[in-house]
Design a protein around this motif. Structure first.
Motif, mmCIF file in Angstrom:
data_model
loop_
_atom_site.group_PDB
_atom_site.id
_atom_site.type_symbol
_atom_site.label_atom_id
_atom_site.label_comp_id
_atom_site.label_asym_id
_atom_site.label_seq_id
_atom_site.Cartn_x
_atom_site.Cartn_y
_atom_site.Cartn_z
ATOM 1 N N ALA A 1 0.840 -1.191 0.000
ATOM 2 C CA ALA A 1 0.000 0.000 0.000
ATOM 3 C C ALA A 1 0.880 1.247 0.000
ATOM 4 C CB ALA A 1 -0.920 0.003 1.215
ATOM 5 N N SER A 2 0.423 2.293 -0.700
ATOM 6 C CA SER A 2 1.209 3.530 -0.775
ATOM 7 C C SER A 2 1.416 4.147 0.604
ATOM 8 C CB SER A 2 0.526 4.528 -1.702
ATOM 9 O OG SER A 2 -0.787 4.824 -1.237
ATOM 10 N N SER A 3 0.496 3.904 1.536
ATOM 11 C CA SER A 3 0.681 4.290 2.939
ATOM 12 C C SER A 3 0.784 3.000 3.733
ATOM 13 C CB SER A 3 -0.508 5.117 3.449
ATOM 14 O OG SER A 3 -0.685 6.284 2.685
ATOM 15 N N GLY A 4 1.970 2.670 4.216
ATOM 16 C CA GLY A 4 2.129 1.394 4.887
ATOM 17 C C GLY A 4 3.365 1.343 5.752
ATOM 18 N N TYR A 5 3.542 0.217 6.403
ATOM 19 C CA TYR A 5 4.655 -0.006 7.316
ATOM 20 C C TYR A 5 5.977 0.065 6.547
ATOM 21 C CZ TYR A 5 7.345 -2.510 10.960
ATOM 22 O OH TYR A 5 8.254 -2.872 11.915
ATOM 23 N N PRO A 6 6.885 0.969 6.916
ATOM 24 C CA PRO A 6 8.090 1.195 6.115
ATOM 25 C C PRO A 6 9.034 0.002 6.040
ATOM 26 C CG PRO A 6 8.194 2.404 8.186
ATOM 27 C CD PRO A 6 6.801 1.897 8.060
ATOM 28 N N CYS A 7 9.030 -0.847 7.052
ATOM 29 C CA CYS A 7 9.971 -1.967 7.049
ATOM 30 C C CYS A 7 9.650 -2.982 5.959
ATOM 31 C CB CYS A 7 10.014 -2.635 8.420
ATOM 32 S SG CYS A 7 10.703 -1.548 9.688
ATOM 33 N N TYR A 8 8.393 -3.032 5.477
ATOM 34 C CA TYR A 8 8.113 -3.876 4.309
ATOM 35 C C TYR A 8 9.041 -3.473 3.167
ATOM 36 C CZ TYR A 8 3.385 -4.666 6.388
ATOM 37 O OH TYR A 8 2.329 -4.963 7.193
ATOM 38 N N ARG A 9 8.986 -2.187 2.865
ATOM 39 C CA ARG A 9 9.746 -1.643 1.735
ATOM 40 C C ARG A 9 11.246 -1.835 1.957
ATOM 41 N NH1 ARG A 9 7.732 2.965 2.130
ATOM 42 N NH2 ARG A 9 6.086 2.748 0.559
ATOM 43 N N ASN A 10 11.698 -1.557 3.176
ATOM 44 C CA ASN A 10 13.129 -1.586 3.450
ATOM 45 C C ASN A 10 13.694 -3.002 3.422
ATOM 46 O OD1 ASN A 10 12.908 1.169 3.748
ATOM 47 N ND2 ASN A 10 12.869 1.134 5.974
ATOM 48 N N ILE A 11 12.970 -3.960 3.989
ATOM 49 C CA ILE A 11 13.459 -5.348 3.991
ATOM 50 C C ILE A 11 13.407 -5.916 2.574
ATOM 51 C CG2 ILE A 11 13.093 -7.681 4.870
ATOM 52 C CD1 ILE A 11 11.903 -6.419 7.404
ATOM 53 N N LEU A 12 12.315 -5.662 1.867
ATOM 54 C CA LEU A 12 12.209 -6.139 0.485
ATOM 55 C C LEU A 12 13.340 -5.585 -0.373
ATOM 56 C CD1 LEU A 12 8.346 -5.865 0.000
ATOM 57 C CD2 LEU A 12 9.670 -7.981 -0.182
ATOM 58 N N SER A 13 13.659 -4.316 -0.194
ATOM 59 C CA SER A 13 14.760 -3.703 -0.961
ATOM 60 C C SER A 13 16.083 -4.376 -0.643
ATOM 61 C CB SER A 13 14.842 -2.207 -0.651
ATOM 62 O OG SER A 13 13.689 -1.527 -1.104
ATOM 63 N N ALA A 14 16.309 -4.674 0.643
ATOM 64 C CA ALA A 14 17.553 -5.326 1.041
ATOM 65 C C ALA A 14 17.681 -6.713 0.418
ATOM 66 C CB ALA A 14 17.625 -5.431 2.563
ATOM 67 N N LEU A 15 16.546 -7.344 0.142
ATOM 68 C CA LEU A 15 16.545 -8.678 -0.461
ATOM 69 C C LEU A 15 16.545 -8.624 -1.990
ATOM 70 C CD1 LEU A 15 13.999 -10.456 1.924
ATOM 71 C CD2 LEU A 15 16.490 -10.715 1.891
ATOM 72 N N GLY A 16 16.577 -7.418 -2.547
ATOM 73 C CA GLY A 16 16.627 -7.277 -3.995
ATOM 74 C C GLY A 16 15.283 -7.371 -4.683
ATOM 75 N N CYS A 17 14.201 -7.242 -3.925
ATOM 76 C CA CYS A 17 12.853 -7.245 -4.516
ATOM 77 C C CYS A 17 12.443 -5.816 -4.855
ATOM 78 C CB CYS A 17 11.837 -7.857 -3.554
ATOM 79 S SG CYS A 17 12.134 -9.591 -3.172
ATOM 80 N N HIS A 18 11.531 -5.680 -5.796
ATOM 81 C CA HIS A 18 11.013 -4.370 -6.188
ATOM 82 C C HIS A 18 9.572 -4.239 -5.710
ATOM 83 C CE1 HIS A 18 14.614 -3.956 -8.559
ATOM 84 N NE2 HIS A 18 14.320 -5.050 -9.263
ATOM 85 N N GLN A 19 9.172 -3.001 -5.438
ATOM 86 C CA GLN A 19 7.818 -2.787 -4.936
ATOM 87 C C GLN A 19 6.922 -2.114 -5.966
ATOM 88 O OE1 GLN A 19 10.334 -0.970 -2.408
ATOM 89 N NE2 GLN A 19 10.885 -3.129 -2.444
ATOM 90 N N ALA A 20 5.679 -2.540 -5.965
ATOM 91 C CA ALA A 20 4.632 -1.838 -6.693
ATOM 92 C C ALA A 20 3.827 -1.096 -5.640
ATOM 93 C CB ALA A 20 3.750 -2.826 -7.454
ATOM 94 N N ASN A 21 4.016 0.211 -5.570
ATOM 95 C CA ASN A 21 3.301 1.022 -4.577
ATOM 96 C C ASN A 21 1.907 1.335 -5.098
ATOM 97 O OD1 ASN A 21 5.340 1.872 -2.330
ATOM 98 N ND2 ASN A 21 6.478 2.077 -4.251
ATOM 99 N N ILE A 22 0.898 0.746 -4.494
ATOM 100 C CA ILE A 22 -0.475 0.908 -4.974
ATOM 101 C C ILE A 22 -1.183 1.976 -4.155
ATOM 102 C CG2 ILE A 22 -2.684 -0.248 -5.351
ATOM 103 C CD1 ILE A 22 -1.207 -2.848 -5.691
ATOM 104 N N PRO A 23 -1.684 3.042 -4.809
ATOM 105 C CA PRO A 23 -2.365 4.110 -4.072
ATOM 106 C C PRO A 23 -3.570 3.584 -3.304
ATOM 107 C CG PRO A 23 -1.882 4.803 -6.322
ATOM 108 C CD PRO A 23 -1.598 3.325 -6.252
ATOM 109 N N ILE A 24 -3.684 3.996 -2.045
ATOM 110 C CA ILE A 24 -4.864 3.642 -1.259
ATOM 111 C C ILE A 24 -6.044 4.500 -1.711
ATOM 112 C CG2 ILE A 24 -3.591 2.806 0.743
ATOM 113 C CD1 ILE A 24 -3.937 5.551 2.030
#
Length: 420
Positions: A124-147
């Protein structure tokens, strides 16, 4: 000379912890700081849990390693909890229940077992930041979906993103992680909305990770678990919030059958097992006296929530439609709106001045919003986990502070017009 990896250098800090550090510095200087930044319950662990931990320390043989997935009696209690609370038609086998080192350990296990480098994970475009940060550290990309306007990500928003990516010839979505109740918004999916989301993920082959760590803390809304609607969903929960055991570093997952062996191997190598003393003490979490104590906590959260909403309602400059619904959890998420911000004067600056001038710690939305969005510097989060009196005093100080903030913004805008 040691060199940090590019992976570690690319990971953003968890901004709320930066705010906490500044608040603690002021507190060490003797200032009366009111903490409304972190999602940490004011209460410690329930009495029965603490007593069980003390008793366990006198039996050293109890404190050895456990099975990688955790103590069997604890996993059985978690299974019974789901059957009782959600009236599941099919009992969950304990082989699918993993006790983890907090929800943070669960995120790492879940992301590593479900996704490969380069995979696309929707958040979600507004969400828990550690999702984004851990996924980035693992080399995954995010699709930020507007709420949506209700501050939710539903099947409709996910479907729109699927269609958009297909039309633009972009890589398809591999996974979705979503919390309900949400951090930071407090918004909750209704049972039907969760059912539709599970169905869409199953239809599209999207691995759904349902973060349910704020279950138990809700205000009149029905709590549903993704286990009711999908056998493919991976459930994440924690003892840190409702159970008030934030420092005990204990959580759990309910995982699909296909992930049992991969996650078993990962758990053995990454963590061995969750802290044994915490597991032993948590066996008391569903005792009658414990639940009675925990429900009193929820009553306090409800009172604090209303105090904040009442104070915000008395500030004319804050539009009530810019306040997230706060259906569950212990956060209020507020959008200042375009009229209450100016260049250099957004929520980051506001939270900093509020801390420096009034000694109230709140968290700017930059911690939670899509980095490509300007909304992060318009929004801020108020945590009411710290107790009724903390909230009462904090909101009184905020009410005193906000008119001066509005004047700062007006002055900055006036000066800009004069220059133009």
């Amino acid at each position: 000379m040691a060199h940090a990896s590019q992976r570690s250098l690319s990971v953003e800090s968890f901004k709320v912890m930066d705010v906490l550090r500044k608040a603690n510095q002021l507190q060490a200087e003797g200032k009366h700081v009111l903490h409304c930044e972190v999602g940490q319950p004011e209460t410690g662990a329930p009495k029965t849990v603490a007593q069980a931990a003390v008793a366990a320390l006198t039996e050293p043989q109890v404190m050895g390693y456990t099975d990688a997935f955790g103590l069997l009696p604890l996993r059985e209690k978690i299974r019974n909890h789901y059957s009782k609370k959600y009236n599941l038609q099919t009992e969950i086998p304990t082989s699918r229940i993993v006790v983890t080192t907090g929800s943070s350990g669960a995120f790492l296990l879940a992301f590593t077992s479900c996704f490969d480098t380069g995979d696309i994970v929707a958040i979600a475009s507004s969400g828990y930041p550690c999702y984004r940060n851990i996924l980035s550290a693992l080399g995954c990309h995010q699709a930020n979906i507007p709420i949506n306007q209700e501050f939710k990500l539903t099947a409709k928003e996910l479907h729109n993103e699927i269609v958009r990516r297909k039309a633009a010839n972009l890589k398809p979505i591999n996974g979705l992680i979503l919390s309900s109740p949400s951090n930071p918004t407090g918004a909750m999916l209704s049972p039907d909305e969760l059912k539709d989301l599970c169905a869409l993920c199953d239809e599209q082959g999207i691995q759904f990770l349902s973060d349910e760590i704020y279950h138990g803390i809700s205000y009149g809304q029905t709590e549903a678990t993704a286990l009711q609607y999908s056998q493919n969903a991976l459930i994440i929960n924690s003892f840190s919030k409702y159970y008030s055991m934030s420092g005990w570093r204990l959580g759990w997952m309910v995982i699909p059958e296909e992930l049992v062996e991969p996650i078993n191997s990962l758990q053995q190598n990454m963590f061995i097992n969750a802290p044994t003393i915490s597991q032993t003490a948590a066996l008391k979490c569903w005792d009658g006296d414990t639940i009675e104590e925990l429900e009193k906590h929820v009553t306090k959260y409800r009172t604090s929530r209303q105090l904040i909403l009442d104070q915000l309602a008395s500030i004319a400059e804050i539009d009530d439609t810019n306040i997230a619904p706060a259906d569950g959890g212990f956060y209020i998420y507020v959008d200042l709106g375009k009229e209450n911000v100016a260049p250099g004067l957004g929520s980051v600056k506001m939270c900093d001045l509020l801390l420096q001038e009034k000694y109230v710690a709140m968290t700017p939305g930059t911690d939670f919003e899509d980095p490509d969005s300007s909304l992060g510097d318009r929004r801020f989060r108020i945590s009411y986990a710290g107790g009724i009196e903390t909230v009462r005093q904090a909101m009184q100080r905020f009410h005193e502070f906000f008119p001066t903030w509005v004047e700062r913004v007006k002055k900055a805008k006036g000066e800009k017009k004069t220059k133009e």
